[in-house]
Design a protein around this motif. Structure first.
Motif, PDB file in Angstrom:
ATOM      1  N   THR A 110      32.949  33.150  57.762  1.00  0.00           N
ATOM      2  CA  THR A 110      34.309  32.943  57.610  1.00  0.00           C
ATOM      3  C   THR A 110      35.030  34.551  57.721  1.00  0.00           C
ATOM      4  O   THR A 110      36.461  34.287  57.613  1.00  0.00           O
ATOM      5  N   GLN A 111      34.354  35.172  57.746  1.00  0.00           N
ATOM      6  CA  GLN A 111      34.952  36.739  57.499  1.00  0.00           C
ATOM      7  C   GLN A 111      35.782  36.804  56.485  1.00  0.00           C
ATOM      8  O   GLN A 111      36.884  37.783  56.617  1.00  0.00           O
ATOM      9  N   VAL A 112      35.448  36.603  55.327  1.00  0.00           N
ATOM     10  CA  VAL A 112      36.193  36.817  54.199  1.00  0.00           C
ATOM     11  C   VAL A 112      34.938  37.167  52.996  1.00  0.00           C
ATOM     12  O   VAL A 112      34.071  36.943  53.178  1.00  0.00           O
ATOM     13  N   PHE A 113      35.677  37.963  52.047  1.00  0.00           N
ATOM     14  CA  PHE A 113      34.955  38.413  50.794  1.00  0.00           C
ATOM     15  C   PHE A 113      34.925  37.181  49.781  1.00  0.00           C
ATOM     16  O   PHE A 113      36.197  36.926  49.471  1.00  0.00           O
ATOM     17  N   GLY A 114      33.960  36.579  49.322  1.00  0.00           N
ATOM     18  CA  GLY A 114      33.916  35.607  48.170  1.00  0.00           C
ATOM     19  C   GLY A 114      33.158  35.858  47.141  1.00  0.00           C
ATOM     20  O   GLY A 114      32.280  36.672  47.042  1.00  0.00           O
ATOM     21  N   TYR A 115      33.511  35.034  46.249  1.00  0.00           N
ATOM     22  CA  TYR A 115      32.709  35.127  44.911  1.00  0.00           C
ATOM     23  C   TYR A 115      31.241  34.769  45.082  1.00  0.00           C
ATOM     24  O   TYR A 115      30.967  33.491  45.887  1.00  0.00           O
ATOM     25  N   VAL A 116      30.445  35.165  44.457  1.00  0.00           N
ATOM     26  CA  VAL A 116      28.877  34.731  44.527  1.00  0.00           C
ATOM     27  C   VAL A 116      28.516  34.214  43.167  1.00  0.00           C
ATOM     28  O   VAL A 116      28.018  33.005  42.978  1.00  0.00           O
ATOM     29  N   ARG A 117      28.692  35.196  42.017  1.00  0.00           N
ATOM     30  CA  ARG A 117      28.409  34.725  40.722  1.00  0.00           C
ATOM     31  C   ARG A 117      28.744  35.827  39.717  1.00  0.00           C
ATOM     32  O   ARG A 117      29.170  36.906  40.177  1.00  0.00           O
ATOM     33  N   PRO A 118      28.980  35.268  38.501  1.00  0.00           N
ATOM     34  CA  PRO A 118      29.337  36.272  37.523  1.00  0.00           C
ATOM     35  C   PRO A 118      28.111  37.064  37.178  1.00  0.00           C
ATOM     36  O   PRO A 118      27.005  36.793  37.214  1.00  0.00           O
ATOM     37  N   LEU A 119      28.602  38.301  36.497  1.00  0.00           N
ATOM     38  CA  LEU A 119      27.395  39.164  35.993  1.00  0.00           C
ATOM     39  C   LEU A 119      27.353  38.680  34.613  1.00  0.00           C
ATOM     40  O   LEU A 119      27.952  38.119  34.169  1.00  0.00           O
ATOM     41  N   PRO A 120      25.999  39.127  34.032  1.00  0.00           N
ATOM     42  CA  PRO A 120      25.761  38.851  32.502  1.00  0.00           C
ATOM     43  C   PRO A 120      27.056  39.232  31.668  1.00  0.00           C
ATOM     44  O   PRO A 120      27.589  40.194  31.920  1.00  0.00           O
ATOM     45  N   VAL A 121      27.144  38.336  30.613  1.00  0.00           N
ATOM     46  CA  VAL A 121      28.207  38.865  29.871  1.00  0.00           C
ATOM     47  C   VAL A 121      28.335  40.397  29.287  1.00  0.00           C
ATOM     48  O   VAL A 121      27.346  40.756  28.816  1.00  0.00           O
ATOM     49  N   GLY A 122      29.390  40.931  29.420  1.00  0.00           N
ATOM     50  CA  GLY A 122      29.900  42.130  29.027  1.00  0.00           C
ATOM     51  C   GLY A 122      29.488  43.071  30.039  1.00  0.00           C
ATOM     52  O   GLY A 122      29.804  44.405  29.814  1.00  0.00           O
ATOM     53  N   MET A 123      29.086  42.792  31.063  1.00  0.00           N
ATOM     54  CA  MET A 123      28.675  43.675  32.391  1.00  0.00           C
ATOM     55  C   MET A 123      29.685  43.843  33.405  1.00  0.00           C
ATOM     56  O   MET A 123      30.503  42.804  33.538  1.00  0.00           O
ATOM     57  N   THR A 124      29.831  45.096  33.589  1.00  0.00           N
ATOM     58  CA  THR A 124      30.923  45.240  35.179  1.00  0.00           C
ATOM     59  C   THR A 124      29.857  46.191  36.099  1.00  0.00           C
ATOM     60  O   THR A 124      29.356  46.817  35.695  1.00  0.00           O
ATOM     61  N   TYR A 125      30.543  46.021  37.358  1.00  0.00           N
ATOM     62  CA  TYR A 125      29.923  47.269  38.140  1.00  0.00           C
ATOM     63  C   TYR A 125      30.363  48.408  38.027  1.00  0.00           C
ATOM     64  O   TYR A 125      31.581  48.675  37.860  1.00  0.00           O
ATOM     65  N   PRO A 126      29.425  49.415  37.731  1.00  0.00           N
ATOM     66  CA  PRO A 126      29.681  50.791  37.368  1.00  0.00           C
ATOM     67  C   PRO A 126      30.378  51.589  38.442  1.00  0.00           C
ATOM     68  O   PRO A 126      31.244  52.733  38.072  1.00  0.00           O
ATOM     69  N   TYR A 127      30.138  51.129  39.501  1.00  0.00           N
ATOM     70  CA  TYR A 127      30.606  51.852  40.530  1.00  0.00           C
ATOM     71  C   TYR A 127      30.956  50.811  42.053  1.00  0.00           C
ATOM     72  O   TYR A 127      30.656  49.746  41.801  1.00  0.00           O
ATOM     73  N   ASP A 128      31.637  51.325  42.943  1.00  0.00           N
ATOM     74  CA  ASP A 128      31.794  50.504  44.015  1.00  0.00           C
ATOM     75  C   ASP A 128      30.342  50.014  44.846  1.00  0.00           C
ATOM     76  O   ASP A 128      29.363  50.943  44.864  1.00  0.00           O
ATOM     77  N   TRP A 129      30.159  48.717  45.291  1.00  0.00           N
ATOM     78  CA  TRP A 129      28.999  48.165  45.838  1.00  0.00           C
ATOM     79  C   TRP A 129      29.471  47.519  47.122  1.00  0.00           C
ATOM     80  O   TRP A 129      30.441  46.874  47.241  1.00  0.00           O
ATOM     81  N   GLY A 130      28.681  47.843  47.990  1.00  0.00           N
ATOM     82  CA  GLY A 130      28.692  47.297  49.360  1.00  0.00           C
ATOM     83  C   GLY A 130      27.560  47.230  50.102  1.00  0.00           C
ATOM     84  O   GLY A 130      26.335  47.347  49.604  1.00  0.00           O
TER      85      GLY A 130
END
Length: 177
Positions: free
Chosen positions: A35-55
């Motif tokens: 589709t050439q789009v960035f889409g939602y895959v899944r949530p991280l466990p509760v309270g977690m965030t990505y600490p840096y950019d991921w790609g």
């Protein structure tokens, strides 16, 4: 819209990383080639965030059939689709087992953005400091909680070793084209 998967991997010695999930996100996002789009895959466990950019590193292919993964260490957050020219610091070697029991290598390459206004001097270190290594390992281990993946860390590669592994991923991508 650009085909992010086929962007050149390297420009002027710097490695491109296409951001899928920005720093601070509480859900994993991914680029869908169909589709050439960035889409939602899944949530991280509760309270977690990505600490840096991921790609991912464009025009590469890993054992899992996807482009090689990249974590960009910096204080800003970007957005899906931003392409950053980076210096390679190293890689965390990862053995991954999926729900079907398939075991494969799925390393995480670690980068820092190249500063356009910096002098031409080389990056002072081509490795990830020990304290940051432990934090990155903790994040990746925690980020798969609740998924069907099991990961084991197999050590770290310095920048030169990681660059050779990326070259292998570039060759695998070229052979598939």
């Amino acid at each position: 819209m650009p085909n992010y998967l086929k962007l050149p991997t390297v420009t002027k010695g710097l490695i491109r990383v296409v951001i899928e999930t920005p720093r601070g996100a509480t859900a994993k996002l991914a680029f869908d080639p169909e589709t050439q789009v960035f889409g939602y895959v899944r949530p991280l466990p509760v309270g977690m965030t990505y600490p840096y950019d991921w790609g991912f590193i464009p025009s590469t292919l890993g054992e899992d059939g996807d482009p090689l993964d990249g974590l960009v260490i910096h204080q800003a957050s970007t957005a899906p689709g931003v392409v950053i020219k980076c210096n390679l610091l190293g890689a965390l070697r990862v053995k991954q087992k999926d729900a079907g029991g398939k075991v494969l290598r799925n390393d995480r390459y670690i980068f820092c953005p190249h500063k356009e206004d910096a002098s031409d001097e080389p990056v002072a270190a081509d490795h990830v400091p020990d304290d940051l290594r432990r934090e990155i390992e903790l994040f990746f281990h925690s980020s798969v909680v609740g998924t069907d993946k099991v990961i084991k860390f197999k050590g770290w590669q310095n920048g030169a070793e990681a660059r050779r592994a990326i070259k292998k991923g570039m060759n695998a991508f070229a052979a598939r084209q």
